[in-house]
Design an enzyme around this catalytic site. Structure first.
Site, mmCIF file in Angstrom:
data_model
loop_
_atom_site.group_PDB
_atom_site.id
_atom_site.type_symbol
_atom_site.label_atom_id
_atom_site.label_comp_id
_atom_site.label_asym_id
_atom_site.label_seq_id
_atom_site.Cartn_x
_atom_site.Cartn_y
_atom_site.Cartn_z
ATOM 1 N N ARG A 135 0.823 -1.221 0.000
ATOM 2 C CA ARG A 135 0.000 0.000 0.000
ATOM 3 C C ARG A 135 0.854 1.267 0.000
ATOM 4 O O ARG A 135 0.418 2.305 -0.510
ATOM 5 C CB ARG A 135 -0.935 0.044 1.220
ATOM 6 C CG ARG A 135 -2.119 -0.883 1.133
ATOM 7 C CD ARG A 135 -3.246 -0.413 2.022
ATOM 8 N NE ARG A 135 -2.814 -0.045 3.364
ATOM 9 C CZ ARG A 135 -3.643 0.453 4.295
ATOM 10 N NH1 ARG A 135 -4.920 0.639 4.027
ATOM 11 N NH2 ARG A 135 -3.190 0.762 5.494
ATOM 12 N N TYR B 38 -11.986 5.509 -6.717
ATOM 13 C CA TYR B 38 -11.892 6.090 -5.381
ATOM 14 C C TYR B 38 -10.854 7.188 -5.231
ATOM 15 O O TYR B 38 -10.615 7.667 -4.122
ATOM 16 C CB TYR B 38 -11.705 5.009 -4.321
ATOM 17 C CG TYR B 38 -10.415 4.218 -4.304
ATOM 18 C CD1 TYR B 38 -9.369 4.563 -3.464
ATOM 19 C CD2 TYR B 38 -10.269 3.088 -5.092
ATOM 20 C CE1 TYR B 38 -8.204 3.812 -3.409
ATOM 21 C CE2 TYR B 38 -9.121 2.329 -5.048
ATOM 22 C CZ TYR B 38 -8.087 2.692 -4.199
ATOM 23 O OH TYR B 38 -6.938 1.945 -4.153
ATOM 24 N N HIS C 73 -13.170 -9.804 -3.701
ATOM 25 C CA HIS C 73 -12.178 -10.678 -3.067
ATOM 26 C C HIS C 73 -12.846 -11.753 -2.206
ATOM 27 O O HIS C 73 -12.819 -12.919 -2.560
ATOM 28 C CB HIS C 73 -11.135 -9.900 -2.255
ATOM 29 C CG HIS C 73 -10.409 -8.872 -3.029
ATOM 30 N ND1 HIS C 73 -9.716 -9.162 -4.186
ATOM 31 C CD2 HIS C 73 -10.253 -7.526 -2.823
ATOM 32 C CE1 HIS C 73 -9.175 -8.055 -4.664
ATOM 33 N NE2 HIS C 73 -9.485 -7.052 -3.864
ATOM 34 N N ASP D 286 -8.276 -5.506 -11.082
ATOM 35 C CA ASP D 286 -7.926 -4.815 -9.847
ATOM 36 C C ASP D 286 -6.715 -3.900 -10.016
ATOM 37 O O ASP D 286 -6.821 -2.798 -10.547
ATOM 38 C CB ASP D 286 -7.704 -5.854 -8.747
ATOM 39 C CG ASP D 286 -7.683 -5.259 -7.341
ATOM 40 O OD1 ASP D 286 -7.591 -4.026 -7.216
ATOM 41 O OD2 ASP D 286 -7.740 -6.019 -6.372
#
Length: 458
Positions: free
Chosen positions: A88, A127, A274, A325
């Site tokens: 991340r 997002y 997921h 994804d």
């Protein structure tokens, strides 16, 4: 820009909802839908001829387009164990650099790559909403407009899914600085939805709503967002990582899927992205709900998420589709192959997802993912039938593997051997977007993408 499309296409062999048929003529309407399908008919004057077997184009049900910009940049080992949570940090670094122009250029290039591999439509789980310092743009839908511009440039079908994201962890925990471009309160998000829905309608895109995850919203915020969601699809990440399960248990005393299924009105409109970590009971609840589970096998492999219990889920009548994804891959055949191979590695057996004895693995994977993807995208109809989107793939009839294969063996060879090399032409929403492996605007799209990547790496 699209390449002109004849109003009729004749295929020597095509995969229709009822199965493989020969000498098929498709008629296309000006609305981007299939107007008619005839079988066992000869070529007529004015027919365009498909240069290979025709199959429906797949829907990619989960995309974060901006993450294509960082593909391959998170493969250097760190000082400790590398996990989703360390990955991340590279994602936050990349998103912190993107300009609106970069977002558009990366998305346009990605969507062309997806078309070239056999996707005809994508659900964009969108997002990134704010400027680089976290403040909203004057036009709250600035970056949604960039995604829709990339749709127009590439010609891909699109379901725009703005994402609500307010917190850094369960229980309304404060977000971290890397999440600042994602954040909205409920009032701000409802304004974003209204503006984005209007833009999507004008561009001919479908529209849905998402809550990023149980980590990113409180129950009250989730209910407020759902009340404003309208009748489109609803998407959410859930139970991707074991840490998420542990944190949810600490917060609520329940696992994420259990909490979601018990507390939210999950039904056929929902796509559960997921859902990797589940109990048998949670698997049964998901299957019974009619929701689609959105599997992203190459990303889940890349991030070390784990292996979804695909075989058990199918036995329960569960529905799934595939997405790309983070876009370490942009290929439906690779996603389907990776999904099947993950089951084989876990079980130490072969042919896990064929759905029964003496069945083609490729055909069952393809049919299931096609139906699940269309449901997650909010389509009323799918497949090569009248009233469905005119989105199809012509596989390369000159390749020996395709020429020699018959019916379901065509899919087996495409998915488990040839991959993207077998994709020749792709139509999306009634227009040829890919011909002989090329997009009409490849040069301009490539140049904009190159400039964006060089800026990001500079």
């Amino acid at each position: 820009m699209s390449i002109a499309t004849s109003r009729t296409l004749h295929a020597a062999r095509a995969l229709l909802p009822e199965g493989w048929r020969e000498n098929v003529r498709f008629g296309f309407g000006a609305d981007g839908l299939i107007a008619s399908v005839e079988t066992d008919v000869p070529v007529a004057a004015g027919d365009e001829i498909a240069n290979g077997p025709v199959i429906p184009a797949m829907v990619d049900l989960h995309s974060h387009a901006f993450q294509r910009a960082m593909a391959g940049l998170a493969e250097v080992s760190g000082p400790g164990e590398d996990t989703f949570w360390t990955w991340r940090e590279e994602m936050y670094r990349t998103v912190g650099l993107l300009s609106p122009e970069d977002v558009e250029a990366v998305a346009a290039k990605l969507y062309v790559e997806m078309l070239k591999s056999g996707f005809g439509a994508v659900c964009e789980f969108h997002y990134v909403h704010n400027d680089r310092d976290g403040t909203p743009y004057a036009d709250r839908a600035e970056l949604a407009a960039r995604i829709l511009a990339a749709k127009e440039t590439s010609g891909i079908g699109l379901t725009l899914i703005p994402v609500f994201y307010a917190h850094g962890n369960f229980g309304g925990a404060a977000p971290n600085p890397g999440q600042r471009r994602f954040l909205n309160d409920v009032d701000g998000f409802l304004k974003l939805i209204d503006a984005s829905r209007d833009l999507a309608s004008k561009s001919g895109a479908h529209f849905g709503t998402s809550i990023h995850s149980l980590r990113a919203a409180t129950p009250d915020e989730m209910n407020a967002v759902l009340a404003a969601a309208g009748d489109g699809p609803i998407h959410i990440h859930v139970a991707e990582q074991q840490k998420e399960v542990d944190d949810c248990l600490a917060w609520s005393g329940r696992r994420p899927i259990d909490w979601l299924m018990d507390e939210m009105p999950v039904d056929e409109r929902w796509c559960l992205i997921h859902a990797t970590h589940h109990t048998d009971g949670e698997l049964r609840k998901m299957a019974a709900s009619g929701a689609v589970v959105g599997l992203c096998p190459t990303t889940e492999s890349s991030l070390g998420d784990g292996i979804f219990s695909g075989e058990a889920f199918l036995r329960l009548g569960g529905r799934f589709g595939v997405g790309t994804d983070s876009h370490v891959s942009t290929s439906p055949s690779e996603e389907l192959r990776t999904l099947e191979y993950s089951q084989r590695l876990r079980d130490q057996k072969r042919v896990r997802l064929a759905g029964g004895p003496n069945r083609s693995n490729g055909r069952h994977l393809f049919d299931t993912a096609l139906k699940g993807g269309a449901q997650a995208a909010g389509w009323a109809s799918h497949g090569l039938q009248a009233g469905a989107p005119a989105s199809l793939v012509v596989l390369d009839g000159s390749h020996a593997f395709i020429t020699a294969a018959k019916d379901d063996a065509i899919l087996d060879r495409w998915i488990f051997s040839l991959g993207d090399r077998a994709v020749r032409d792709v139509m999306a929403e009634g227009h040829w977007r890919i011909r002989d492996g090329r997009h009409a605007d490849d040069e301009a799209i490539d140049a904009a993408f190159r400039a964006a990547i060089l800026r990001l790496q500079g």
